[in-house]
Design an enzyme around this catalytic site. Structure first.
Site, PDB file in Angstrom:
ATOM      1  N   ASN A  69       0.373   3.051  -5.972  1.00 18.81           N
ATOM      2  CA  ASN A  69      -0.971   3.017  -5.412  1.00 18.81           C
ATOM      3  C   ASN A  69      -1.341   4.424  -4.959  1.00 18.81           C
ATOM      4  O   ASN A  69      -0.560   5.071  -4.261  1.00 18.81           O
ATOM      5  CB  ASN A  69      -1.017   2.055  -4.217  1.00 18.81           C
ATOM      6  CG  ASN A  69      -0.718   0.617  -4.625  1.00 18.81           C
ATOM      7  OD1 ASN A  69      -1.106   0.178  -5.699  1.00 18.81           O
ATOM      8  ND2 ASN A  69      -0.004  -0.117  -3.774  1.00 18.81           N
ATOM      9  N   HIS A 107       5.415   6.671  -3.199  1.00 19.74           N
ATOM     10  CA  HIS A 107       6.433   5.644  -3.422  1.00 19.74           C
ATOM     11  C   HIS A 107       6.089   4.840  -4.662  1.00 19.74           C
ATOM     12  O   HIS A 107       4.915   4.592  -4.957  1.00 19.74           O
ATOM     13  CB  HIS A 107       6.582   4.722  -2.206  1.00 19.74           C
ATOM     14  CG  HIS A 107       5.292   4.187  -1.682  1.00 19.74           C
ATOM     15  ND1 HIS A 107       4.428   4.940  -0.914  1.00 19.74           N
ATOM     16  CD2 HIS A 107       4.698   2.980  -1.839  1.00 19.74           C
ATOM     17  CE1 HIS A 107       3.365   4.221  -0.615  1.00 19.74           C
ATOM     18  NE2 HIS A 107       3.501   3.018  -1.164  1.00 19.74           N
TER      19      HIS A 107
HETATM   20  P1  AMP Z   1       1.273   1.076  -0.323  1.00 16.45           P
HETATM   21  O1  AMP Z   1       0.224   0.072   0.043  1.00 16.45           O
HETATM   22  O2  AMP Z   1       1.407   1.280  -1.804  1.00 16.45           O
HETATM   23  O3  AMP Z   1       1.118   2.363   0.445  1.00 16.45           O
HETATM   24  O4  AMP Z   1       2.654   0.418   0.082  1.00 16.45           O
HETATM   25  C1  AMP Z   1       3.295   0.641   1.298  1.00 16.45           C
HETATM   26  C2  AMP Z   1       4.435  -0.318   1.344  1.00 16.45           C
HETATM   27  O5  AMP Z   1       5.331   0.080   2.367  1.00 16.45           O
HETATM   28  C3  AMP Z   1       4.010  -1.762   1.673  1.00 16.45           C
HETATM   29  O6  AMP Z   1       4.437  -2.624   0.609  1.00 16.45           O
HETATM   30  C4  AMP Z   1       4.736  -2.049   2.969  1.00 16.45           C
HETATM   31  O7  AMP Z   1       5.173  -3.384   3.068  1.00 16.45           O
HETATM   32  C5  AMP Z   1       5.891  -1.062   2.923  1.00 16.45           C
HETATM   33  N1  AMP Z   1       6.434  -0.715   4.218  1.00 16.45           N
HETATM   34  C6  AMP Z   1       5.756  -0.308   5.318  1.00 16.45           C
HETATM   35  N2  AMP Z   1       6.608  -0.073   6.326  1.00 16.45           N
HETATM   36  C7  AMP Z   1       7.857  -0.331   5.861  1.00 16.45           C
HETATM   37  C8  AMP Z   1       9.145  -0.296   6.423  1.00 16.45           C
HETATM   38  N3  AMP Z   1       9.350   0.062   7.709  1.00 16.45           N
HETATM   39  N4  AMP Z   1      10.215  -0.637   5.667  1.00 16.45           N
HETATM   40  C9  AMP Z   1      10.021  -1.011   4.379  1.00 16.45           C
HETATM   41  N5  AMP Z   1       8.819  -1.059   3.776  1.00 16.45           N
HETATM   42  C10 AMP Z   1       7.745  -0.736   4.504  1.00 16.45           C
END
Ligand code: AMP
Ligand code: ZN
Length: 112
Positions: free
Chosen positions: A85, A98
């Site tokens: 994203n 990511h």
């Molecule tokens: P995005 O919307 O592509 O920026 O995805 C961010 C992702 O990070 C989401 O799927 C969240 O669930 C994940 N996320 C946020 N905080 C954490 C965390 N502490 N540990 C693991 N995943 C996380």
């Protein structure tokens, strides 16, 4: 970056559920999984968005890690989805690059 949640995972300040790691990148389970398997792969260096990924060698290593993690999780044959994203309309919430790896359920198209 001190205020970046994913940089804190790289530094060890936060302890994610790590599934794979090498010198350049870290892979860990998403805290809010959108599929039975949902893993995030991040570069250890802080890169805000896909637009900022200039290092083609690192880009290749991130994709290689997707393949490795998918195989490790037993997703390779049935299939899986990789998502990046980028920025607001791309649905990016965490501004440290990511790659999502989602699997073990049927994916739909188009995505929401
Ligand atoms: P995005 O919307 O592509 O920026 O995805 C961010 C992702 O990070 C989401 O799927 C969240 O669930 C994940 N996320 C946020 N905080 C954490 C965390 N502490 N540990 C693991 N995943 C996380
Ligand atoms: Zn960061």
């Amino acid at each position: 970056m001190t205020d970046c949640i994913f940089c804190k995972m790289v530094s060890g300040e936060m302890k994610p559920d790590i599934v794979y790691e090498n010198e350049q990148l870290l892979a860990f389970r998403d805290i809010n999984p959108q599929a039975p398997v949902h893993i995030l792969i991040i570069p250890k260096a802080h890169i805000s968005t896909l637009n900022d990924l200039k290092d083609t060698s690192l880009a290749g290593r991130l994709l290689q890690a997707v393949i490795k993690v998918a195989a490790q999780e037993g997703l390779a044959d049935d299939g899986y989805r990789t998502v990046i994203n980028c920025n607001e309309q791309g649905g990016q919430d965490v501004y440290h690059l990511h790659l999502h790896v989602l699997g073990r359920r049927q994916m739909r198209w188009p995505p929401g």
